[in-house]
Scaffold this motif. Structure first.
Motif, PDB file in Angstrom:
ATOM      1  N   UNK A  86      25.102   2.683  -0.633  1.00 48.05           N
ATOM      2  CA  UNK A  86      25.558   3.771  -1.491  1.00 48.05           C
ATOM      3  C   UNK A  86      24.476   4.832  -1.627  1.00 48.05           C
ATOM      4  N   UNK A  87      24.903   6.098  -1.672  1.00 45.98           N
ATOM      5  CA  UNK A  87      23.968   7.201  -1.889  1.00 45.98           C
ATOM      6  C   UNK A  87      23.396   7.157  -3.307  1.00 45.98           C
ATOM      7  N   UNK A  88      24.034   6.402  -4.188  1.00 49.49           N
ATOM      8  CA  UNK A  88      23.552   6.298  -5.575  1.00 49.49           C
ATOM      9  C   UNK A  88      22.163   5.673  -5.615  1.00 49.49           C
ATOM     10  N   UNK A  89      21.887   4.785  -4.680  1.00 49.31           N
ATOM     11  CA  UNK A  89      20.566   4.156  -4.630  1.00 49.31           C
ATOM     12  C   UNK A  89      19.501   5.203  -4.326  1.00 49.31           C
ATOM     13  N   UNK A  90      19.788   6.077  -3.365  1.00 48.54           N
ATOM     14  CA  UNK A  90      18.831   7.137  -3.033  1.00 48.54           C
ATOM     15  C   UNK A  90      18.653   8.096  -4.204  1.00 48.54           C
ATOM     16  N   UNK A  91      19.728   8.322  -4.940  1.00 48.59           N
ATOM     17  CA  UNK A  91      19.639   9.169  -6.122  1.00 48.59           C
ATOM     18  C   UNK A  91      18.712   8.547  -7.160  1.00 48.59           C
ATOM     19  N   UNK A  92      18.812   7.243  -7.319  1.00 48.15           N
ATOM     20  CA  UNK A  92      17.944   6.563  -8.289  1.00 48.15           C
ATOM     21  C   UNK A  92      16.483   6.610  -7.850  1.00 48.15           C
ATOM     22  N   UNK A 135      13.428   8.388  -9.868  1.00 46.54           N
ATOM     23  CA  UNK A 135      12.461   7.383 -10.331  1.00 46.54           C
ATOM     24  C   UNK A 135      13.041   6.564 -11.496  1.00 46.54           C
ATOM     25  N   UNK A 136      14.295   6.177 -11.326  1.00 48.35           N
ATOM     26  CA  UNK A 136      15.007   5.491 -12.403  1.00 48.35           C
ATOM     27  C   UNK A 136      15.879   4.386 -11.836  1.00 48.35           C
ATOM     28  N   UNK A 137      15.602   3.120 -12.141  1.00 50.21           N
ATOM     29  CA  UNK A 137      16.465   2.032 -11.689  1.00 50.21           C
ATOM     30  C   UNK A 137      17.911   2.245 -12.147  1.00 50.21           C
ATOM     31  N   UNK A 138      18.820   1.675 -11.390  1.00 46.21           N
ATOM     32  CA  UNK A 138      20.243   1.959 -11.572  1.00 46.21           C
ATOM     33  C   UNK A 138      20.763   1.632 -12.965  1.00 46.21           C
ATOM     34  N   UNK A 171      27.315  -0.097  -7.756  1.00 47.43           N
ATOM     35  CA  UNK A 171      26.083  -0.728  -7.276  1.00 47.43           C
ATOM     36  C   UNK A 171      25.327  -1.383  -8.426  1.00 47.43           C
ATOM     37  N   UNK A 172      25.308  -0.715  -9.570  1.00 46.48           N
ATOM     38  CA  UNK A 172      24.667  -1.297 -10.756  1.00 46.48           C
ATOM     39  C   UNK A 172      25.324  -2.613 -11.133  1.00 46.48           C
ATOM     40  N   UNK A 173      26.649  -2.627 -11.130  1.00 48.82           N
ATOM     41  CA  UNK A 173      27.364  -3.850 -11.493  1.00 48.82           C
ATOM     42  C   UNK A 173      27.097  -4.969 -10.490  1.00 48.82           C
ATOM     43  N   UNK A 191       0.802  -1.229   0.000  1.00 50.85           N
ATOM     44  CA  UNK A 191       0.000   0.000   0.000  1.00 50.85           C
ATOM     45  C   UNK A 191       0.835   1.280   0.000  1.00 50.85           C
ATOM     46  N   UNK A 192       2.067   1.220   0.475  1.00 44.52           N
ATOM     47  CA  UNK A 192       2.932   2.403   0.441  1.00 44.52           C
ATOM     48  C   UNK A 192       3.314   2.797  -0.981  1.00 44.52           C
ATOM     49  N   UNK A 193       3.230   1.828  -1.910  1.00 49.23           N
ATOM     50  CA  UNK A 193       3.434   2.071  -3.346  1.00 49.23           C
ATOM     51  C   UNK A 193       4.814   2.628  -3.677  1.00 49.23           C
ATOM     52  N   UNK A 194       5.837   2.223  -2.945  1.00 48.82           N
ATOM     53  CA  UNK A 194       7.190   2.702  -3.234  1.00 48.82           C
ATOM     54  C   UNK A 194       7.694   2.195  -4.585  1.00 48.82           C
ATOM     55  N   UNK A 195       7.374   0.960  -4.904  1.00 51.65           N
ATOM     56  CA  UNK A 195       7.776   0.421  -6.199  1.00 51.65           C
ATOM     57  C   UNK A 195       7.083   1.162  -7.331  1.00 51.65           C
ATOM     58  N   UNK A 196       5.811   1.446  -7.150  1.00 46.63           N
ATOM     59  CA  UNK A 196       5.069   2.214  -8.154  1.00 46.63           C
ATOM     60  C   UNK A 196       5.735   3.563  -8.395  1.00 46.63           C
ATOM     61  N   UNK A 197       6.116   4.241  -7.309  1.00 48.14           N
ATOM     62  CA  UNK A 197       6.783   5.538  -7.427  1.00 48.14           C
ATOM     63  C   UNK A 197       8.161   5.407  -8.061  1.00 48.14           C
ATOM     64  N   UNK A 198       8.909   4.387  -7.661  1.00 46.85           N
ATOM     65  CA  UNK A 198      10.263   4.179  -8.180  1.00 46.85           C
ATOM     66  C   UNK A 198      10.241   4.050  -9.699  1.00 46.85           C
ATOM     67  N   UNK A 199       9.205   3.417 -10.224  1.00 42.66           N
ATOM     68  CA  UNK A 199       9.116   3.213 -11.670  1.00 42.66           C
ATOM     69  C   UNK A 199       8.386   4.352 -12.373  1.00 42.66           C
ATOM     70  N   UNK A 200       8.228   5.468 -11.668  1.00 43.49           N
ATOM     71  CA  UNK A 200       7.771   6.686 -12.323  1.00 43.49           C
ATOM     72  C   UNK A 200       6.283   6.898 -12.388  1.00 43.49           C
ATOM     73  N   UNK A 201       5.532   6.218 -11.523  1.00 42.76           N
ATOM     74  CA  UNK A 201       4.077   6.357 -11.559  1.00 42.76           C
ATOM     75  C   UNK A 201       3.541   6.738 -10.179  1.00 42.76           C
ATOM     76  N   UNK A 202       2.245   7.006 -10.133  1.00 43.30           N
ATOM     77  CA  UNK A 202       1.599   7.457  -8.912  1.00 43.30           C
ATOM     78  C   UNK A 202       0.364   6.607  -8.680  1.00 43.30           C
ATOM     79  N   UNK A 203       0.270   5.965  -7.509  1.00 42.47           N
ATOM     80  CA  UNK A 203      -0.882   5.131  -7.204  1.00 42.47           C
ATOM     81  C   UNK A 203      -2.166   5.915  -7.010  1.00 42.47           C
ATOM     82  N   UNK A 204      -2.085   7.249  -7.002  1.00 42.07           N
ATOM     83  CA  UNK A 204      -3.268   8.087  -6.799  1.00 42.07           C
ATOM     84  C   UNK A 204      -3.756   8.740  -8.094  1.00 42.07           C
TER      85      UNK A 204
END
Length: 255
Positions: A219-225, A229-232, A241-243, A39-52
């Motif tokens: 890594x702070x790179x994860x928070x940047x991603x 809203x963009x996977x590494x 981290x990507x590797x 329900x927190x929809x973090x994955x939805x947000x990570x992939x560039x969308x909004x559950x609302x």
């Protein structure tokens, strides 16, 4: 192949792991679907969308199993494209919280399995993100999946909780889904030079868990991603981290 990523502990990186493994699979030309059950929809947000945004997602599908709303929709109607090639999403929203008790009362625990089975031939890989609780939605995912990955955030106190969780997962396999394979533990937010994370991993290794290497570094790179809203793999394909995620994907693909 349907994989569920689960741990009852919050903040261990379920959404990060789900989205990045799925994105790597998509970058390799596989047709990939991500299902967000949190329900927190973090994955939805990570992939560039909004559950609302009033686009139908997993909450609307679940509602269709207990009411006439959305009853005429097909499985494909709940899927939305992301901005990333080969990567699709079934989004989550906070509406799931209101539906849980109704779904439990109507014994709809197998509906997600049937729903995803209808999509199985369309997608090469399906990744399911779950809430940090062994609730109706998580159990639905474990029943629907072929394999399960367990994120671990190098917390010494979480080891005993992981042992208890494994016992519960084995019971779910026995009672509900004999084909479910517990692939192993993904060690996340690992600091190789710090003593405490090393101790935490060593303690877990002494138990009955399969620790999948490589471990994913902090890594702070994860928070940047997250912020972008963009996977590494699509943000910085050559970053350390990507590797690590690429190598991790290769490792689970061989299991």
């Amino acid at each position: 192949m349907k994989r569920v990523v689960f741990n009852r502990k919050g903040g261990v990186g379920k959404s990060t792991i789900t989205c990045n493994l799925a994105a790597i699979a998509a970058s390799k030309g596989k047709n990939v679907l991500v299902v967000d059950l949190d329900p927190q929809a973090n994955t939805t947000s990570y992939l560039g969308h909004d559950g609302k945004d009033n686009v139908v997602g997993i909450a609307e599908f679940m509602e269709s199993t207990i009411s006439r709303n959305y009853r005429d929709f097909t499985s494909e109607d709940y899927i939305r494209k992301t901005q990333f090639e080969n990567l699709s999403l079934i989004s989550a929203s906070y509406t799931l919280v209101d539906l849980e008790a109704k779904l439990e009362a109507k014994h709809k625990i197998y509906k997600l399995r049937d729903f995803l089975n209808n999509l199985h031939e369309e997608f090469d890989e399906i990744y399911i993100d779950t809430p940090p609780a062994l609730n109706f939605f998580t159990l639905s995912a474990l029943i629907a999946a072929d394999r399960c990955l367990l994120p671990y955030d190098c917390d010494v106190f979480a080891r005993d909780a992981m042992i208890d969780l494994m016992d519960e997962l084995e019971e779910i396999v026995e009672d509900h889904n004999p084909r479910l394979e517990i692939e192993g533990v993904i060690v996340n937010q690992f600091q190789a030079r710090a003593k405490l994370p090393q101790l935490a991993v060593e303690e877990l290794a002494k138990s009955k868990f399969n620790l999948i290497e490589p471990f994913i570094s902090s890594s702070v790179k994860v928070k940047e991603s997250h912020a972008q809203h963009t996977p590494l793999i699509f943000l910085d394909a050559k970053h350390k981290i990507t590797l690590e995620f690429i190598e991790l994907y290769s490792a689970i693909s061989k299991i």
